[in-house]
Design a protein around this motif. Structure first.
Motif, short mmCIF file in Angstrom:
data_model
loop_
_atom_site.label_atom_id
_atom_site.label_comp_id
_atom_site.label_asym_id
_atom_site.label_seq_id
_atom_site.Cartn_x
_atom_site.Cartn_y
_atom_site.Cartn_z
N LEU A 110 1.74 5.51 -8.41
CA LEU A 110 1.06 4.65 -7.15
C LEU A 110 0.91 3.27 -7.76
N LEU A 111 0.48 3.01 -8.93
CA LEU A 111 0.42 1.67 -9.48
C LEU A 111 1.65 1.02 -9.68
N TRP B 260 -4.17 6.85 -3.12
CA TRP B 260 -3.64 5.64 -2.66
C TRP B 260 -3.76 4.66 -3.57
N CYS B 261 -3.02 3.52 -3.52
CA CYS B 261 -3.12 2.16 -3.97
C CYS B 261 -2.81 1.06 -3.35
N ASP B 262 -3.35 -0.11 -3.21
CA ASP B 262 -2.98 -1.20 -2.49
C ASP B 262 -3.42 -2.44 -3.20
N THR C 169 3.22 0.01 -6.12
CA THR C 169 2.38 -0.96 -5.62
C THR C 169 2.42 -2.36 -6.16
N GLY D 84 -1.70 8.34 -10.21
CA GLY D 84 -2.30 6.95 -10.37
C GLY D 84 -1.32 5.98 -11.01
N GLN E 129 0.81 -1.23 0.09
CA GLN E 129 -0.04 -0.08 -0.08
C GLN E 129 1.07 1.23 0.01
N LEU F 245 -6.66 -5.30 -6.11
CA LEU F 245 -6.03 -4.08 -6.28
C LEU F 245 -7.20 -2.90 -5.83
N TYR G 74 -4.93 0.97 -16.39
CA TYR G 74 -4.77 -0.56 -16.07
C TYR G 74 -4.24 -1.40 -17.42
N MET H 82 -7.63 1.50 -5.39
CA MET H 82 -6.90 2.81 -5.65
C MET H 82 -7.85 3.80 -5.76
#
Length: 162
Positions: free
Chosen positions: A99-100, A65-67, A103, A96, A53, A82, A131, A84
């Protein structure tokens, strides 16, 4: 602006950020954030288990955030889910993507994770494009999977093997 691993110091700010994005009623499955105690419990699980995360921080506040959280049932632990979000004022600035990237790198280091899955509303074309850029592929669709304010949206099921 910094991208950093989760910490208890940012749990309240993270909780607020999730609530802000959820109340947009457009990007997350929830339409409001989670209680603070649940967010602290979530953070504890992530930190104690070195799960993936990361936060985007600006002026000491979480703005994204991203987890990737492994599924907990026996036989499904090789799959991470996932989640986010980015606060609206910070979208379109590459957060994004950063973060991606961070993560997914972390999740690759969790030995038992082999696959990352996510659900995304079909109307969220910018997220879908991000994505796909990272190698996620559609593996299914829930037709009219969401009905909010009398408007239907399909839910795409996407996955990436890591």
């Amino acid at each position: 602006m910094t991208i950093q691993y989760t910490s208890f110091a940012y749990t309240e700010s993270y909780c607020r950020a999730v609530d802000v994005v959820a109340r947009e009623r457009q990007y997350l499955g929830a339409t409001e954030g989670f209680p603070l105690d649940a967010s602290f419990s979530f953070a504890k699980t992530i930190i104690e288990n070195n799960l993936a995360q990361y936060f985007a921080i600006d002026n000491n506040q979480v703005v994204g955030w991203c987890d990737i959280i492994p599924k907990s049932y026996e036989g499904l632990g090789h799959v991470g889910v996932l989640g986010m979000g980015v606060i609206s004022e910070y979208r379109g600035k590459g957060l994004g993507t950063l973060l991606l990237q961070k993560t997914i790198e972390h999740a690759r280091n969790i030995n038992h994770l082999e696959k990352v899955e996510l659900d995304v509303f079909e109307s969220n074309s910018s997220a879908i494009a991000r994505y796909r850029k990272f190698g996620f592929e559609v593996e299914g669709k829930r037709e009219n999977g969401r009905k909010l304010d009398d408007v239907y949206d399909n839910i795409l099921l996407m996955r990436k093997f890591i």
